[in-house]
Scaffold this active site. Structure first.
Site, PDB file in Angstrom:
ATOM      1  N   LYS A 102       0.846  -1.197   0.000  1.00  0.00           N
ATOM      2  CA  LYS A 102       0.000   0.000   0.000  1.00  0.00           C
ATOM      3  C   LYS A 102       0.878   1.242   0.000  1.00  0.00           C
ATOM      4  O   LYS A 102       1.687   1.451   0.908  1.00  0.00           O
ATOM      5  CB  LYS A 102      -0.920   0.001   1.215  1.00  0.00           C
ATOM      6  CG  LYS A 102      -1.769   1.267   1.291  1.00  0.00           C
ATOM      7  CD  LYS A 102      -2.863   1.184   2.321  1.00  0.00           C
ATOM      8  CE  LYS A 102      -3.622   2.493   2.380  1.00  0.00           C
ATOM      9  NZ  LYS A 102      -4.726   2.454   3.353  1.00  0.00           N
TER      10      LYS A 102
ATOM     11  N   LYS B 212      -2.054  -1.557  -3.913  1.00  0.00           N
ATOM     12  CA  LYS B 212      -2.943  -0.398  -3.868  1.00  0.00           C
ATOM     13  C   LYS B 212      -2.152   0.890  -3.917  1.00  0.00           C
ATOM     14  O   LYS B 212      -1.179   1.001  -3.172  1.00  0.00           O
ATOM     15  CB  LYS B 212      -3.745  -0.465  -2.564  1.00  0.00           C
ATOM     16  CG  LYS B 212      -4.655   0.706  -2.312  1.00  0.00           C
ATOM     17  CD  LYS B 212      -5.261   0.588  -0.946  1.00  0.00           C
ATOM     18  CE  LYS B 212      -6.102   1.833  -0.705  1.00  0.00           C
ATOM     19  NZ  LYS B 212      -6.455   1.990   0.659  1.00  0.00           N
TER      20      LYS B 212
HETATM   21  N1  PBG Z   1      -7.146   2.849   6.034  1.00  0.00           N
HETATM   22  C1  PBG Z   1      -7.632   3.756   5.183  1.00  0.00           C
HETATM   23  C2  PBG Z   1      -7.952   3.364   3.794  1.00  0.00           C
HETATM   24  N2  PBG Z   1      -8.525   2.198   3.387  1.00  0.00           N
HETATM   25  C3  PBG Z   1      -8.758   2.290   2.026  1.00  0.00           C
HETATM   26  C4  PBG Z   1      -8.298   3.541   1.597  1.00  0.00           C
HETATM   27  C5  PBG Z   1      -8.335   4.134   0.214  1.00  0.00           C
HETATM   28  C6  PBG Z   1      -9.340   3.591  -0.740  1.00  0.00           C
HETATM   29  C7  PBG Z   1      -9.612   4.459  -1.913  1.00  0.00           C
HETATM   30  O1  PBG Z   1      -8.977   5.513  -2.132  1.00  0.00           O
HETATM   31  O2  PBG Z   1     -10.524   4.091  -2.681  1.00  0.00           O
HETATM   32  C8  PBG Z   1      -7.764   4.210   2.696  1.00  0.00           C
HETATM   33  C9  PBG Z   1      -7.242   5.586   2.624  1.00  0.00           C
HETATM   34  C10 PBG Z   1      -5.963   5.936   3.230  1.00  0.00           C
HETATM   35  O3  PBG Z   1      -5.079   5.116   3.448  1.00  0.00           O
HETATM   36  O4  PBG Z   1      -5.842   7.121   3.542  1.00  0.00           O
END
Ligand code: PBG
Length: 334
Positions: A204, A258
């Site tokens: 991520k 991601k």
């Molecule tokens: N734990 C937070 C989380 N879980 C999924 C997303 C992003 C998903 C998306 O942008 O569609 C995020 C955002 C972040 O890390 O700030």
């Protein structure tokens, strides 16, 4: 792919022969997107009047608990195998201690139970991170501006157990703390939740493509600073692979990359190196880019399927996408 592709010189080889008709193209298609490849992320609100369209994600709504049930029925009828719940929690109940994150009655856990009631066969996935319940929008506890790792992992374990207890099938730790997968796996075993799967947000990145999501869950205005001390630097590829290796070694069943489209190289690399069930998250900013351009008339809606095919080509077994119901409907009409 054969080590040395056999190709006769032109004109014996004319690659256009197999592109000539729809039938020939169908016969030679190397990859497909099917409904079975989709995981549908939804936003569920507990805020009165919080439901309705998310301005930076046109076409995507925050749902009430009843709306979530209807979405689950829709997913089930379409054959989408899994839905993923993201809570939009009451801003007045966000605290520094994030206690609501492991409350069996928080909106996320209520949504799990509500969905399981109407669609017991639909796999329910969750998000594990403190941000929906944290007063400062971070995924972990904050002390003097530092995101605390080990203390956060203990809280994530409590959060995960509450979700497993509520009936979640797949837990999705998205927090990027170190050691969380091992801690979650041990706690699940001990608590008798031996068959709850973990889909680790392993690779991520610290991405600006999450902006619309933070609007959707009401975290944008709150976030103090950024998430660069825990999410991966977009410049790094080796580090992402080390994260995936580590999470698999600690007991993750499935892994995620991601965001999706800007990180297709990572998807391919992860699949090739580890051969684990591999998923990409086509995140909110990717949705916003495509949907914005489609609505402005700058792109055709076909870009959606093309984007999903790119994940399949890159080796992903599935895709988390806000387009899931739309795509499933289009596939059902074929
Ligand atoms: N734990 C937070 C989380 N879980 C999924 C997303 C992003 C998903 C998306 O942008 O569609 C995020 C955002 C972040 O890390 O700030």
């Amino acid at each position: 792919m054969p080590a040395t592709p056999i190709i006769a010189p032109f004109p014996a080889t004319r690659l256009r022969r197999l592109r000539r008709t729809p039938a020939l193209r169908a016969l030679t298609a190397e990859r497909h997107v099917s409904t079975e490849n989709l995981i549908w992320p939804i936003f569920v609100t507990e805020v009165a009047g919080g439901e309705g369209e998310i301005p930076s994600m046109p076409g995507v709504d925050r749902l009430t608990l009843d709306g979530a049930k209807r979405a689950a029925e829709r997913a089930m009828n379409l054959g989408i195998p899994a839905i993923c719940i993201f809570p939009h929690s009451d801003p007045d109940l966000k605290t520094e201690g994030c206690e609501r994150a492991w409350d069996p009655e928080n909106i996320g856990n209520r949504a799990i139970r509500a969905i399981k009631e109407v669609a017991p066969d639909l796999a329910v996935m969750t998000d594990i991170a403190l941000d929906p319940y944290n007063i400062n929008g971070h995924d972990g506890f904050v002390r003097d501006g530092i995101i605390l790792n080990d203390e956060t992992v203990e809280a994530l374990v409590r959060m995960a157990l509450a979700q497993a207890e509520a009936g979640a099938d797949i837990l999705g730790p998205s927090d990027m703390m170190d050691g969380r997968i091992g801690a979650l796996r041990r706690a699940l075993e001990q608590a008798g939740h031996k068959d709850v799967a973990i889909l680790s947000y392993a690779a991520k990145y610290a991405s600006s493509f999450y902006g619309p999501f933070r609007d959707a869950v009401g975290a944008s205005g709150r976030l103090v600073g950024d998430k660069k001390t825990y999410q991966i630097n977009p410049a790094n590829r080796d580090e992402a692979l080390r994260c995936v290796a580590r999470d698999l070694a600690e007991g993750a069943d499935m892994v995620m990359v991601k965001p999706g489209m800007p990180y297709l190289d990572i998807c391919r690399e992860v699949k090739d190196q580890f051969g684990a069930p591999t998923y990409a998250y086509q995140v909110s900013g990717e949705y916003a880019m495509m949907e914005g351009a489609i609505r402005a008339g700058w792109l055709k809606r076909e870009v959606v399927m093309e984007s999903l095919l790119s994940f399949r080509r890159a080796g992903c077994d599935g895709i988390l996408t806000y387009y899931a119901p739309q795509v499933a409907e289009a596939l059902a009409q074929r």
